[in-house]
Design an enzyme around this catalytic site. Structure first.
Site, PDB file in Angstrom:
ATOM      1  N   PRO A  78       0.676  -1.362  -0.116  1.00 57.57           N
ATOM      2  CA  PRO A  78       0.004  -0.049  -0.066  1.00 57.57           C
ATOM      3  C   PRO A  78       1.061   1.449  -0.197  1.00 57.57           C
ATOM      4  O   PRO A  78       2.032   1.134   0.472  1.00 57.57           O
ATOM      5  CB  PRO A  78      -0.732  -0.296   1.300  1.00 57.57           C
ATOM      6  N   VAL A  79       0.306   2.259  -0.649  1.00 60.19           N
ATOM      7  CA  VAL A  79       0.793   3.569  -0.467  1.00 60.19           C
ATOM      8  C   VAL A  79       0.032   4.474  -0.003  1.00 60.19           C
ATOM      9  O   VAL A  79      -1.282   4.707  -0.565  1.00 60.19           O
ATOM     10  CB  VAL A  79       1.232   3.771  -2.343  1.00 60.19           C
TER      11      VAL A  79
END
Lengths: 63, 63, 63, 63, 63, 63
Positions: A2-3
């Protein structure tokens, strides 16, 4: 992997922005049960002249 | 009319950022078979204090 | 660790989107001289009803 | 009024995404010492066909 | 609670950016029939060296 | 060539989203005195399960 992109009005200290990175990384890591190594976070600071709430700039609102 | 946003840690030279724009435009143009004129690309540089990997800032990681 | 976000009107084939990922990754890797392993790319497809050019939707423009 | 955008490969459960929202909100609230009411968070899920690591799709990498 | 992010080449006056915030807020408020209080807008200025049209920087295109 | 990205909870009608595109384009065009042809706008709808206010999902808040 995830970012997270965090948008904030410019003006927080480096210490606070570091805490954002540290705590948001831990939060995502816990929530989706992945190692912190997989998480990327960055902050984009926006000047108070360029941030609008209800059509007024944060600067004009005194923030 | 694809649009690409590229996020990178601040510090690349103007020449390198120019190369990013040129090469990413060509890459998208080839991949989806459209003229380069239809492609927009911009770069957003993020200070190393505001970029986090595994919960640490890029600055603290020495990048 | 550059990250690219690509926005396109929905409708390209999986093969084309795969080519975007492959070619944009290579483009960034070459432009800033880093291994491809450090590059992240993702595509966000936008329905033609939700993409506007000159105030008209791409759908109305027949794209 | 910080805003966080979280990008993840599609496939987490609603429960996990809810946990992301809850925990990331708390993380930002603590880090910059503001009430949780001021924080906005949203998640954008990206299909594994459209997410690239090192030039390969997450789908091809089996994720 | 719609949120708008506006990307522009750096160089507009503070007065113009303020007008962007004011007018875009009103536009969204009218279009979806919600009070202006629910709308957030921010501007991200991109240097002309980092903005690409058809593979060339806005700077090289003289903008 | 300004670009606007609008994030909204999923559920507005196609007519409303079209109005967003039309009105936001006009707003930017007027604010920075450029032709509407230079403006790009797109909407990204976020499911109410993935949109968080004060740490709760919009779905749980009944929106």
């Amino acid at each position: 992997m995830p970012v997270a992109q965090i948008f904030m009005i410019k003006g927080r200290t480096e210490e606070q922005r570091k805490a954002v990175i540290e705590k948001v990384t831990a939060a995502i890591s816990e929530a989706v049960e992945i190692p912190k190594e997989s998480v990327r976070v960055w902050i984009q600071e926006v000047p108070s002249t360029d941030w609008g709430v209800a059509g007024q700039t944060a600067k004009d609102l005194g923030r």
